[in-house]
Design an enzyme around this catalytic site. Structure first.
Site, PDB file in Angstrom:
ATOM      1  N   ALA A 156       0.830  -1.204   0.000  1.00  0.00           N
ATOM      2  CA  ALA A 156       0.000   0.000   0.000  1.00  0.00           C
ATOM      3  C   ALA A 156       0.864   1.253   0.000  1.00  0.00           C
ATOM      4  CB  ALA A 156      -0.935  -0.012   1.211  1.00  0.00           C
ATOM      5  N   TYR A 157       1.860   1.285   0.857  1.00  0.00           N
ATOM      6  CA  TYR A 157       2.748   2.442   0.946  1.00  0.00           C
ATOM      7  C   TYR A 157       3.504   2.635  -0.360  1.00  0.00           C
ATOM      8  CZ  TYR A 157       6.436   5.499   2.825  1.00  0.00           C
ATOM      9  OH  TYR A 157       7.299   6.547   3.055  1.00  0.00           O
ATOM     10  N   SER A 158       4.078   1.546  -0.893  1.00  0.00           N
ATOM     11  CA  SER A 158       4.856   1.636  -2.132  1.00  0.00           C
ATOM     12  C   SER A 158       4.000   2.135  -3.287  1.00  0.00           C
ATOM     13  CB  SER A 158       5.457   0.265  -2.478  1.00  0.00           C
ATOM     14  OG  SER A 158       6.319  -0.187  -1.456  1.00  0.00           O
ATOM     15  N   SER A 160       1.203   3.916  -3.101  1.00  0.00           N
ATOM     16  CA  SER A 160       0.796   5.309  -2.889  1.00  0.00           C
ATOM     17  C   SER A 160       1.934   6.271  -3.208  1.00  0.00           C
ATOM     18  CB  SER A 160       0.313   5.517  -1.448  1.00  0.00           C
ATOM     19  OG  SER A 160       1.365   5.402  -0.509  1.00  0.00           O
ATOM     20  N   LYS A 161       3.158   5.906  -2.844  1.00  0.00           N
ATOM     21  CA  LYS A 161       4.289   6.793  -3.087  1.00  0.00           C
ATOM     22  C   LYS A 161       4.700   6.790  -4.560  1.00  0.00           C
ATOM     23  CE  LYS A 161       4.907   8.418   1.093  1.00  0.00           C
ATOM     24  NZ  LYS A 161       4.728   9.845   1.414  1.00  0.00           N
TER      25      LYS A 161
END
Length: 250
Positions: A156-158, A160-161
């Site tokens: 999710a973080y990867s 989104s970034k």
């Protein structure tokens, strides 16, 4: 080294300004003459951070960067006092970590993208509206090396970034002739309170990928950001700068 007048007479907005990277950037810009506004979902943290900068010009607001009406109203309020020269979007969350993609809950994935990516979009949208009439501005979004390379256990973080990096590219190109630049930074692991709360094995995984074999420091981030949002960086837009201790070299 500090240039006490580099940001004289400039107003800067820093989201996530109550702690971590955001507060480090706020301290740096304030020390070099900027009037800084600290925005944070945690209004008490923003107030405390602003009070700690009392020898400089600092204010605070509780702002939810995922709420368009909140973001719009906050920009309008500050714009009434004059031009906004600098906006740094540092607000964000890690989201699920140490968890494989097939085990991530949809709600957690969507929340991570809403804060990290939708929030970046809303801040960029209204920063542009505030800056374009003045034909000058510096917008900087905090992305991550995870958005370039992907971190296992952090889908999710990867994702989104990676979206933030794409947003920087598009907005930067759209307004390249306007006097307003849009850039990003893609740090590797920076030891903040947000990172400290992550799964220990996830922190080890990320740190082991850094050739310098250490986390980045908040001052190191603030120093790079200060140059990117200065008048000196006039020929840079649409670019995401690495800050990775040798992890990303392209």
């Amino acid at each position: 080294m500090s240039n006490l007048n580099r940001f004289k007479d400039q107003t800067a907005i820093i989201t996530g300004g109550g702690s971590g990277i955001g507060f480090a950037v706020a301290k740096k810009l304030a020390a070099e003459g900027a009037k800084v506004w600290l925005w944070d979902i945690d209004g008490e943290a923003a107030e405390e951070a602003a009070l700690s900068l009392q020898k400089h010009k600092a204010g605070f607001m509780r702002v939810d960067i995922t709420d368009e009406s909140d973001v719009k109203a906050a920009f309008e309020k500050i714009s009434q006092e004059g031009a906004i020269s600098i906006v740094v979007n540092s607000a964000g969350i890690v989201g699920p970590n140490g968890v494989n993609t097939d085990e991530v809950d949809l709600a957690d994935f969507e929340m991570t993208c809403r804060i990290n990516l939708t929030g970046s979009f809303l801040i960029t949208k209204y920063a542009l509206k505030a800056m374009l009439p003045h034909k000058y501005g510096r917008i900087l979004l905090v992305a991550s090396v995870a958005g370039k390379e992907g971190n296992a256990g952090m889908a999710a973080y990867s994702a989104s970034k990676a979206g933030v990096i794409g947003l920087v590219k598009s907005a930067g190109k759209e307004h390249a002739e306007s006097g307003v630049t849009v850039n990003g930074i893609a740090p590797a692991t920076i030891m903040t309170s947000m990172v400290e709360k992550m799964e220990p094995h996830q922190i080890k995984y990320m740190t082991d990928k850094i050739p310098m074999k250490r986390c980045g420091g908040l001052e190191e981030v603030a120093n790079l950001v200060a140059w990117i949002v200065s008048e000196e960086a006039s020929f840079n837009t649409g670019f995401t700068f690495d800050l990775t201790g040798g992890r990303a070299v392209y």
